[in-house]
Design an enzyme around this catalytic site. Structure first.
Site, short mmCIF file in Angstrom:
data_model
loop_
_atom_site.label_atom_id
_atom_site.label_comp_id
_atom_site.label_asym_id
_atom_site.label_seq_id
_atom_site.Cartn_x
_atom_site.Cartn_y
_atom_site.Cartn_z
N ASP A 11 -8.25 -6.52 13.37
CA ASP A 11 -7.94 -7.85 13.88
C ASP A 11 -8.87 -8.24 15.03
O ASP A 11 -9.37 -9.36 15.09
CB ASP A 11 -6.47 -7.91 14.31
N ASP A 68 0.83 -1.21 0.00
CA ASP A 68 0.00 0.00 0.00
C ASP A 68 0.86 1.26 0.00
O ASP A 68 0.37 2.34 0.35
CB ASP A 68 -0.92 0.02 1.23
#
Length: 712
Positions: free
Chosen positions: A444, A291
């Protein structure tokens, strides 16, 4: 006759004088740990001198006593000289500290670096209220300290919090002067209006403190039970052989993902470690999910992937132009690839993680014949845990998190928060739980909670480690902690209705709502900041509200002792650890509030700064792995990788200058606590004074950015 004690004392003096007698030789007195106390000595009166002259003419033995008196005088002079030297050194230390503060303020940067106009304005708005409240407490404490100091010198002495106010109530005419009248009115206001609500808030925080301490104690007992019984997840053995490699074991299709963003310091070693995983090449695919918006970083990562492709590794490079959703968006985009349907499991490693070659062989077999298992999480280990004081303190915290919190929850309730890396997911569990979502900064934990609500079980492997880095600068650590503590509060607001409606047992709902979110994510930073950084200093200026010594000293020391048990080599740092945890409560409390009420900084995502450190042992093991499993192929030389990384660091060090930041919240709280410690001296509260003093110094060091590495 003199009493026996006097006779013994005289004999001792006589023996000493006899030993030092010697024909005009000067007497040298060497004091080793003297037992003299300046308080016990009183100045001699005129009668003592007259009595001494009378005894000199009456008895010859008194000559020895005169000599002893001279020796005692020299001892007192030496003690006075030593005390003066101590005062001089303390004064010079304060002057040095003052000059250091001036240099830091003049040359340092504040904790709000200049950005674009709109972003800078948002930053000012979101921090103004919290910072203003702390400054208000500081100035109020300074004014009250000056007021109390004047009252002290005018005879208003309150040695204990249990004040005796009959003097004020029964003898109003005895109060003389405007100041005495003003101070007596202030004492009455404290007693009737300020102390009761402050004491109520203190008692509420003490109750929360005790509940959280009990939770921590139960976790430690659970960890002890696991060690005592040697409880350990054991995978089922598989004697079938893989047709490609000829090795026996369970070898399903595994997808490995490495999300990264502008991490030029660590991309080489992480890609090299993943490409050396011991797994059949036809059953593994490595995705490098880049990214980066830095063209240089993109080029370097792409070239590294091409090197390993030429060496025969099954690895692909993916780059997103639009970085929507940060890490969650990156993982979600990668899971949408058409070839993902051919894979059964996905292993995720952040850019600074270096798994051992046997990582998949020790984690994936746990999924065999266990269809309810959705996640296998490995423990982190740190290549730079001994780099500085900051990394040592982080190692204590994370060692407790892995070995106690996650291991106990994994063994007894099969649930814990996914750590975002160094874990293997069943792809079916990810899809069944809704996949990756970009709604919080803790994607997460989000996926872990949703998978738990869907009935999936987790396993934590405390004996399987994956090496990574700890933030070495306070700025990087502070931003990381802000994200880790604001994200759970965002998630709690979003998933609370889902938890209530979920078809799980009441015990699991209680664990999720009260223990997982409220107690460990909300209550802990709330009472830690409120009790030790606000209420405790205020009780020094309002002594009618009292905090017992066991709250200030004994229970925190016990909890710090329990926290440090998983890292026994860090016992010398138990006091700095206790002080630093209270210092970090400012950042954690601010993050918790911003996440709970959706303030501007709640959705701030900053990639943690990496230094690219790699241990020699990792490089040696990877070189050995190359020689065994990649004979005849042109695998990139890891020694060359190491040399290139060192050269890049040398160039960056020459180009960039390091600097310190100034953290205004921490500095303001430092002066608040130091002012409160000075006020505690007027009330003779020993433990409170030392705690406030050392805690204030801890805030001062952090506020001046004197802990950890400096920033580039």
């Amino acid at each position: 006759m003199a009493p026996p004690s006097s006779t013994a004392s005289f004999g001792w003096w006589k023996k000493k004088s006899h030993a030092h007698r010697g024909g005009g030789t000067p007497v040298v007195i060497k004091m080793e740990n003297p037992n003299w106390s300046m308080v016990e000595l009183e100045a001699p009166s005129e009668e003592d001198f007259l009595r001494a002259e009378h005894h000199n003419t009456a008895a010859p033995a008194n000559k020895t006593r005169n000599r002893n008196a001279k020796q005692l005088t020299w001892v007192l002079l030496l003690k006075a000289h030593k005390a003066a030297g101590c005062l001089t050194s303390i004064a010079s230390a304060f002057f040095s500290l003052g000059s250091l503060v001036r240099r830091r303020v003049a040359a340092g940067r504040t904790d709000h670096p200049p950005t674009s106009a709109d972003t800078h304005e948002i930053q000012k708005l979101r921090t103004r209220f919290f910072y203003s409240c702390i400054k208000l407490f500081l100035w109020l404490s300074v004014v009250l300290f000056a007021f109390e100091l004047c009252a002290y010198f005018k005879g208003w002495h309150f040695a204990t919090p249990n004040l005796q106010l009959q003097y004020i109530f029964q003898s109003p005419l005895a109060i003389k002067g405007a100041f005495d009248l003003l101070y007596s009115s202030w004492v009455l206001v404290r007693v009737h209006y300020l102390a009761p609500p402050l004491q109520f808030l203190a008692n509420a925080c003490i109750v929360l403190f005790l509940i959280q301490s009990l939770d921590r104690l139960i976790l430690c007992l659970g960890c002890f039970w696991i060690r005592f019984k040697r409880i350990k997840p054991v995978p089922k053995h598989d004697d079938t052989s893989d047709l490609e490699s000829g090795q026996k074991g369970f070898f399903p299709m595994v997808l490995v993902q490495i999300p990264m963003c502008n991490e030029k310091e660590v991309y080489q070693q992480s890609i090299a470690a993943v490409c050396n995983l011991d797994w059949p090449k036809s059953k593994i695919l490595i995705q490098v999910l880049d990214d980066s918006d830095d063209p240089t970083a993109q080029t370097l990562i792409k070239e590294e992937v091409l090197k390993w492709q030429e060496a025969g590794a099954n690895i692909v490079y993916r780059h997103r132009i639009l970085r929507d959703g940060y890490k969650a968006g990156n993982l979600k985009s990668a899971m949408n690839c058409s070839y993902v349907k051919d894979y059964e499991f996905v292993a995720i490693f952040d850019a600074d993680f270096q798994p051992n070659p046997d990582f998949l062989r020790r984690t994936v077999p746990h999924f065999k014949d266990n269809e309810e298992l959705g996640l296998v999480q490995a423990r982190w280990s740190f290549v730079n845990k001994d780099e500085n004081l900051l990394t040592r303190l982080q190692d204590i915290n994370l060692s407790f998190h892995f070995e106690v919190e996650q291991q106990v929850n994994g063994v007894f309730i099969n649930f814990f928060g996914f750590n975002g890396t160094a874990g293997v997911w069943r792809i079916k569990a990810l899809e069944d739980s809704g996949g990756w979502m970009e709604r919080t900064t803790v994607e997460d934990m989000d996926i872990a909670v949703r998978a738990h609500l869907r009935g999936w079980k987790f396993i934590f492997l405390n004996d399987v480690e994956c090496q990574c880095e700890l933030p070495e600068s306070y700025e990087a650590y502070r931003k990381q902690q802000h994200r880790w503590h604001s994200g759970p509060m965002q998630l709690f607001r979003l998933c609370l209705p889902d938890i209530i409606r979920a078809k799980i047992s009441m015990g699991k709902k209680f664990n999720l709502i009260f223990l997982f979110f409220l107690l460990r994510k909300l209550i802990l930073p709330f009472y830690s900041f409120t009790l030790f950084c606000i209420i405790l200093p205020m009780t020094m200026f309002i002594p009618e509200a009292e905090l017992p010594a066991w709250v200030v000293c004994y229970i925190p020391a016990t909890m710090s002792f329990l926290n440090i048990l998983p890292a026994p080599k860090s016992f010398p740092f138990i006091v700095p650890y206790l002080l630093f945890e209270n210092t970090m409560s400012v950042t954690k409390f601010n993050a918790m509030i911003s996440g709970l009420f959706q303030l501007g900084s709640a959705y701030e995502w900053v990639v943690t700064k990496k230094s690219g450190r790699s241990s020699e042992g990792d490089l040696v093991s990877l070189v050995e792995k190359e020689s065994k499993h990649n004979k005849g192929s042109s695998v990139p030389n890891l020694s060359e990788v190491k040399m290139e990384t060192k050269q890049e660091k040398m160039v960056s060090k020459k180009k960039k200058k390091k600097h310190n930041r100034i953290y205004m919240k921490e500095l303001t709280l430092a002066f608040l606590l130091l002012t409160a410690s000075a006020r505690s001296l007027l009330s003779a509260q020993g433990i409170h004074f030392y705690f406030l003093l050392f805690q204030g110094v801890s805030f001062l060091l952090v506020g001046l950015d004197l802990i950890g590495e400096q920033l580039d």
